[in-house]
Design a protein around this motif. Structure first.
Motif, PDB file in Angstrom:
ATOM      1  N   GLU A  32       7.334  -8.547   2.543  1.00 33.05           N
ATOM      2  CA  GLU A  32       7.133  -8.550   4.139  1.00 33.05           C
ATOM      3  C   GLU A  32       6.812  -9.860   4.655  1.00 33.05           C
ATOM      4  OE1 GLU A  32       4.075  -5.570   4.851  1.00 33.05           O
ATOM      5  OE2 GLU A  32       5.252  -3.946   4.143  1.00 33.05           O
ATOM      6  N   VAL A  33       5.943 -10.853   3.725  1.00 33.17           N
ATOM      7  CA  VAL A  33       5.575 -12.048   4.294  1.00 33.17           C
ATOM      8  C   VAL A  33       6.882 -12.945   4.509  1.00 33.17           C
ATOM      9  CG1 VAL A  33       4.123 -14.341   3.781  1.00 33.17           C
ATOM     10  CG2 VAL A  33       3.322 -11.823   3.225  1.00 33.17           C
ATOM     11  N   ILE A  34       7.574 -12.829   3.310  1.00 29.56           N
ATOM     12  CA  ILE A  34       8.968 -13.702   3.417  1.00 29.56           C
ATOM     13  C   ILE A  34       9.954 -13.312   4.528  1.00 29.56           C
ATOM     14  CG2 ILE A  34      10.966 -14.030   2.050  1.00 29.56           C
ATOM     15  CD1 ILE A  34       9.429 -13.854  -0.414  1.00 29.56           C
ATOM     16  N   THR A  35      10.121 -12.056   4.597  1.00 29.74           N
ATOM     17  CA  THR A  35      10.871 -11.421   5.984  1.00 29.74           C
ATOM     18  C   THR A  35      10.297 -11.944   7.027  1.00 29.74           C
ATOM     19  OG1 THR A  35       9.724  -9.319   5.555  1.00 29.74           O
ATOM     20  CG2 THR A  35      11.835  -9.512   4.693  1.00 29.74           C
ATOM     21  N   GLY A  36       8.663 -11.816   7.112  1.00 31.39           N
ATOM     22  CA  GLY A  36       8.131 -12.222   8.502  1.00 31.39           C
ATOM     23  C   GLY A  36       8.431 -13.756   8.754  1.00 31.39           C
ATOM     24  N   TRP A  37       8.408 -14.760   7.644  1.00 30.25           N
ATOM     25  CA  TRP A  37       8.787 -15.907   7.711  1.00 30.25           C
ATOM     26  C   TRP A  37      10.289 -16.433   8.153  1.00 30.25           C
ATOM     27  CZ3 TRP A  37       6.255 -18.193   2.835  1.00 30.25           C
ATOM     28  CH2 TRP A  37       5.003 -18.352   2.814  1.00 30.25           C
ATOM     29  N   VAL A  38      11.113 -15.642   7.483  1.00 29.35           N
ATOM     30  CA  VAL A  38      12.433 -15.571   7.793  1.00 29.35           C
ATOM     31  C   VAL A  38      13.025 -15.184   9.364  1.00 29.35           C
ATOM     32  CG1 VAL A  38      14.773 -14.809   7.259  1.00 29.35           C
ATOM     33  CG2 VAL A  38      13.289 -15.338   5.475  1.00 29.35           C
ATOM     34  N   GLY A  39      12.145 -14.171   9.629  1.00 26.21           N
ATOM     35  CA  GLY A  39      12.382 -13.525  11.394  1.00 26.21           C
ATOM     36  C   GLY A  39      11.870 -14.691  12.229  1.00 26.21           C
ATOM     37  N   TRP A  40      10.805 -15.232  11.832  1.00 20.62           N
ATOM     38  CA  TRP A  40      10.114 -16.173  12.774  1.00 20.62           C
ATOM     39  C   TRP A  40      11.124 -17.434  12.829  1.00 20.62           C
ATOM     40  CZ3 TRP A  40       8.670 -21.287  11.712  1.00 20.62           C
ATOM     41  CH2 TRP A  40       8.124 -22.125  12.943  1.00 20.62           C
ATOM     42  N   ILE A  41      11.812 -17.869  11.871  1.00 23.38           N
ATOM     43  CA  ILE A  41      12.501 -19.109  11.629  1.00 23.38           C
ATOM     44  C   ILE A  41      13.914 -18.618  12.589  1.00 23.38           C
ATOM     45  CG2 ILE A  41      14.068 -20.348  10.119  1.00 23.38           C
ATOM     46  CD1 ILE A  41      12.008 -20.351   7.978  1.00 23.38           C
ATOM     47  N   PHE A  42      14.403 -17.527  12.186  1.00 23.11           N
ATOM     48  CA  PHE A  42      15.620 -17.132  12.920  1.00 23.11           C
ATOM     49  C   PHE A  42      15.409 -16.869  14.454  1.00 23.11           C
ATOM     50  CE2 PHE A  42      17.650 -16.228   8.810  1.00 23.11           C
ATOM     51  CZ  PHE A  42      18.944 -16.312   9.132  1.00 23.11           C
ATOM     52  N   GLY A  43      14.291 -16.512  14.709  1.00 20.79           N
ATOM     53  CA  GLY A  43      13.883 -16.510  16.289  1.00 20.79           C
ATOM     54  C   GLY A  43      13.747 -17.684  16.783  1.00 20.79           C
ATOM     55  N   THR A  44      12.955 -18.528  15.993  1.00 20.40           N
ATOM     56  CA  THR A  44      13.128 -20.255  16.759  1.00 20.40           C
ATOM     57  C   THR A  44      14.187 -20.780  17.005  1.00 20.40           C
ATOM     58  OG1 THR A  44      10.541 -20.300  15.604  1.00 20.40           O
ATOM     59  CG2 THR A  44      11.997 -22.173  16.619  1.00 20.40           C
ATOM     60  N   LEU A  45      15.312 -20.587  15.954  1.00 23.64           N
ATOM     61  CA  LEU A  45      16.373 -21.282  15.759  1.00 23.64           C
ATOM     62  C   LEU A  45      17.591 -20.400  16.511  1.00 23.64           C
ATOM     63  CD1 LEU A  45      16.349 -22.848  12.344  1.00 23.64           C
ATOM     64  CD2 LEU A  45      15.661 -23.893  14.228  1.00 23.64           C
ATOM     65  N   SER A  46      17.149 -19.291  17.130  1.00 27.74           N
ATOM     66  CA  SER A  46      18.292 -18.200  17.624  1.00 27.74           C
ATOM     67  C   SER A  46      19.273 -18.975  18.577  1.00 27.74           C
ATOM     68  CB  SER A  46      17.748 -16.992  18.229  1.00 27.74           C
ATOM     69  OG  SER A  46      16.928 -17.431  19.144  1.00 27.74           O
ATOM     70  N   PRO A  47      18.653 -20.040  19.601  1.00 27.93           N
ATOM     71  CA  PRO A  47      19.886 -20.443  20.438  1.00 27.93           C
ATOM     72  C   PRO A  47      20.938 -21.220  19.652  1.00 27.93           C
ATOM     73  CG  PRO A  47      17.499 -20.474  21.404  1.00 27.93           C
ATOM     74  CD  PRO A  47      17.352 -20.230  20.067  1.00 27.93           C
ATOM     75  N   PHE A  48      20.225 -21.862  18.599  1.00 33.72           N
ATOM     76  CA  PHE A  48      21.311 -22.924  18.019  1.00 33.72           C
ATOM     77  C   PHE A  48      22.184 -22.050  16.922  1.00 33.72           C
ATOM     78  CE2 PHE A  48      17.321 -25.047  18.934  1.00 33.72           C
ATOM     79  CZ  PHE A  48      17.766 -26.258  19.423  1.00 33.72           C
ATOM     80  N   ILE A  49      21.628 -20.785  16.505  1.00 31.34           N
ATOM     81  CA  ILE A  49      22.594 -20.078  15.834  1.00 31.34           C
ATOM     82  C   ILE A  49      23.638 -19.409  16.581  1.00 31.34           C
ATOM     83  CG2 ILE A  49      22.573 -18.100  14.421  1.00 31.34           C
ATOM     84  CD1 ILE A  49      19.593 -18.629  13.245  1.00 31.34           C
ATOM     85  N   ALA A  50      23.012 -19.139  17.717  1.00 28.19           N
ATOM     86  CA  ALA A  50      24.162 -18.625  18.694  1.00 28.19           C
ATOM     87  C   ALA A  50      25.007 -19.553  19.143  1.00 28.19           C
ATOM     88  CB  ALA A  50      23.524 -18.116  19.988  1.00 28.19           C
ATOM     89  N   PHE A 199      17.312 -19.933  29.548  1.00 31.49           N
ATOM     90  CA  PHE A 199      16.978 -21.279  28.918  1.00 31.49           C
ATOM     91  C   PHE A 199      17.809 -21.139  27.556  1.00 31.49           C
ATOM     92  CE2 PHE A 199      14.492 -24.093  25.985  1.00 31.49           C
ATOM     93  CZ  PHE A 199      14.860 -25.285  26.639  1.00 31.49           C
ATOM     94  N   ASN A 200      17.400 -20.108  26.716  1.00 32.48           N
ATOM     95  CA  ASN A 200      18.363 -20.004  25.489  1.00 32.48           C
ATOM     96  C   ASN A 200      19.885 -19.909  25.531  1.00 32.48           C
ATOM     97  OD1 ASN A 200      15.821 -19.852  24.160  1.00 32.48           O
ATOM     98  ND2 ASN A 200      15.583 -17.578  24.107  1.00 32.48           N
ATOM     99  N   GLY A 201      20.214 -19.366  26.510  1.00 33.31           N
ATOM    100  CA  GLY A 201      21.814 -19.347  26.861  1.00 33.31           C
ATOM    101  C   GLY A 201      22.211 -20.587  27.174  1.00 33.31           C
ATOM    102  N   PHE A 202      21.517 -21.610  27.887  1.00 31.67           N
ATOM    103  CA  PHE A 202      21.988 -22.982  28.026  1.00 31.67           C
ATOM    104  C   PHE A 202      22.060 -23.699  26.854  1.00 31.67           C
ATOM    105  CE2 PHE A 202      20.507 -27.152  29.125  1.00 31.67           C
ATOM    106  CZ  PHE A 202      21.517 -27.501  29.923  1.00 31.67           C
ATOM    107  N   LEU A 203      20.770 -23.651  25.963  1.00 37.30           N
ATOM    108  CA  LEU A 203      20.802 -24.129  24.726  1.00 37.30           C
ATOM    109  C   LEU A 203      22.178 -23.945  23.865  1.00 37.30           C
ATOM    110  CD1 LEU A 203      17.117 -24.466  23.591  1.00 37.30           C
ATOM    111  CD2 LEU A 203      18.695 -26.307  24.462  1.00 37.30           C
ATOM    112  N   ALA A 204      22.243 -22.432  24.010  1.00 38.68           N
ATOM    113  CA  ALA A 204      23.259 -22.022  22.947  1.00 38.68           C
ATOM    114  C   ALA A 204      24.711 -22.681  23.330  1.00 38.68           C
ATOM    115  CB  ALA A 204      23.459 -20.567  23.015  1.00 38.68           C
ATOM    116  N   ILE A 205      24.950 -22.818  24.552  1.00 38.71           N
ATOM    117  CA  ILE A 205      26.257 -23.353  25.179  1.00 38.71           C
ATOM    118  C   ILE A 205      26.255 -24.846  25.075  1.00 38.71           C
ATOM    119  CG2 ILE A 205      27.588 -23.929  27.278  1.00 38.71           C
ATOM    120  CD1 ILE A 205      26.478 -21.214  28.327  1.00 38.71           C
TER     121      ILE A 205
END
Length: 434
Positions: A32-50, A199-205
């Protein structure tokens, strides 16, 4: 005491294995701790992943435009073909968004609003139909016996509705959609969420534009980095499979989007001209968009379309829509998709179901949202194809290296007599040399 090189390699192997086992058990105990870290990383980097996903999708038409520009033989155009292709792709994207906002989105919104307004009336008509249907059954009086008299002797459809406690059911439905209502409930929260989304959409584009321009440089840099620290043989294998993965994904994404457009248009035409549904454009869009979800999406969209037609146009049209949409799904599965995908992404139905289910579970665990689940289901099929390709290559290498000849239908032996004799001679020569 100096350690021999072979002993040091053996020690290093066992040490690495021990560290891997420790990390594995620690990961299991702290999942659960690892998935929490991974989820936080993906949430933070979500505009760039998109942005990376957008750039990867847009690279398909961009490369096609570059190939067309190469044929012009005009030096200035060929020199700036990358910039020209990127600009053209984003211009086409903006035009597509404008056309959708002007021609497609307003009718869809009107259809959804009208369906929501008329839904109580349609439900009431359905209840009358169900009551008449139950009255026509000769065995409906046994319902009192089956329910131990809880419904009552004067059974009718209203008593049945009260018995099943429909208020509780609708409260569950309201709870299910409560997340959207909570977000929209407060004006400040709504503004904050909207601003963050913009803002996230602008970063993604913006990031997608940089990804498109830097794709070749980034690819060359990663190859150079890998060849610097990994052996040439292993690096060559990785580059080869990386190329295959890239080709599989691009072909799959292109065919998936094309299939969605085709099925959306076919669904709209069938529902509009044959069924005469007033919600044909909304249901056609639903059939197309849900087709993005492999295997399950088209089934869910078809069931929803049939229910809407049944509620709004009656049982006869509901049955007709069932036949029409079932035929269209069979045509898509047996004619359209094989023509689009060809043999390069051909997988067994069982493998598709398993891979989609596993991909959705992994995507939901990592992403923590419904979007992560859907994304995992979408990328599961090309990943499954790559994995099966690797397994087939390993099997082929092992079979070839051992000189095994697979039996033709009707044969019993796995190795022909000539192969056996060759192996015997080779073994004798090795013994003599030793």
């Amino acid at each position: 005491m100096n350690m021999h090189s072979s002993q040091f390699r053996l020690f290093l192997t066992y040490f690495s294995l021990a560290v891997a086992i420790i990390i594995f058990f620690w990961s299991v105990n702290n999942f659960e701790v690892i998935t929490g870290w991974v989820g936080w990383i993906f949430g933070t980097l979500s505009p760039f992943i998109a942005g990376f996903v957008m750039a990867y999708i847009f690279s398909i038409p961009a490369h096609a435009i570059q190939r067309l520009l190469d044929r012009t033989k005009i030096v200035p155009i060929i020199r700036f073909k990358r910039a020209i292709s990127v600009i053209l792709v984003y211009v086409l994207f903006v035009l597509l968004v404008i056309i959708s906002l002007q021609l497609i989105i307003p009718p869809v919104i009107n259809a959804v609003v009208d369906l929501a307004i008329q839904l109580p009336l349609y439900l009431q008509q359905f209840l009358h139909f169900a009551e008449d249907f139950l009255d026509s059954l000769p065995i409906y009086m046994t319902l009192e016996t089956l329910t131990d008299g809880e419904i009552g002797s004067d059974f009718n459809i209203n008593n049945l509705i009260n018995f099943i406690n429909y208020e509780t059911i609708f409260s569950y439905i309201g709870t299910f959609f409560g997340g959207a209502g909570t977000v929209l409930g407060g004006a400040a929260a709504g503004v904050a969420v909207g601003a963050a989304a913009l803002f996230n959409g602008f970063l993604a584009i913006v990031s997608s534009i940089y990804f498109l321009f830097e794709t070749e440089k980034l690819s060359k840099y990663l190859k150079r980095l890998m060849f610097a620290f990994v052996s040439t043989k292993v690096s060559t294998v990785i580059v080869d499979y990386g190329h295959k993965i890239n080709q599989y994904f691009k072909k799959y994404i292109f065919c998936l989007i094309a299939d969605c457009f085709i099925m959306g248009i076919i669904g709209f035409l069938l529902l509009h001209f044959i069924i005469g549904s007033p919600y044909a454009i909304f249901l056609g869009l639903l059939l197309g968009v849900m087709n993005l979800i492999p295997y399950f999406g088209s089934i869910i969209a078809t069931v929803v379309a049939i229910l809407v037609v049944w509620l709004t146009q009656g049982l006869a049209m509901g049955l007709l829509s069932t036949v029409v949409l079932f035929i269209s799904q069979q045509v898509d599965a047996n004619v359209i998709q094989p023509r689009l995908y060809g043999s390069s992404l051909k997988l067994s139905p069982l493998l598709i179901i398993v891979s989609v289910s596993v991909g959705g579970a992994i995507g939901g665990t990592i992403g923590g949202t419904m979007g992560g689940t859907i994304l995992g289901m979408i990328v599961a099929i090309p990943f499954a194809k790559v994995i099966t390709n690797i397994i087939d290559d390993i099997i082929e290498y092992r079979v070839t290296s051992r000189g095994i000849v697979m039996p033709v239908r009707g044969e019993v032996g796995l190795i022909e007599e000539e192969k056996v004799e060759e192996e015997k001679v080779a073994t004798e020569e090795v013994d003599k040399n030793e």
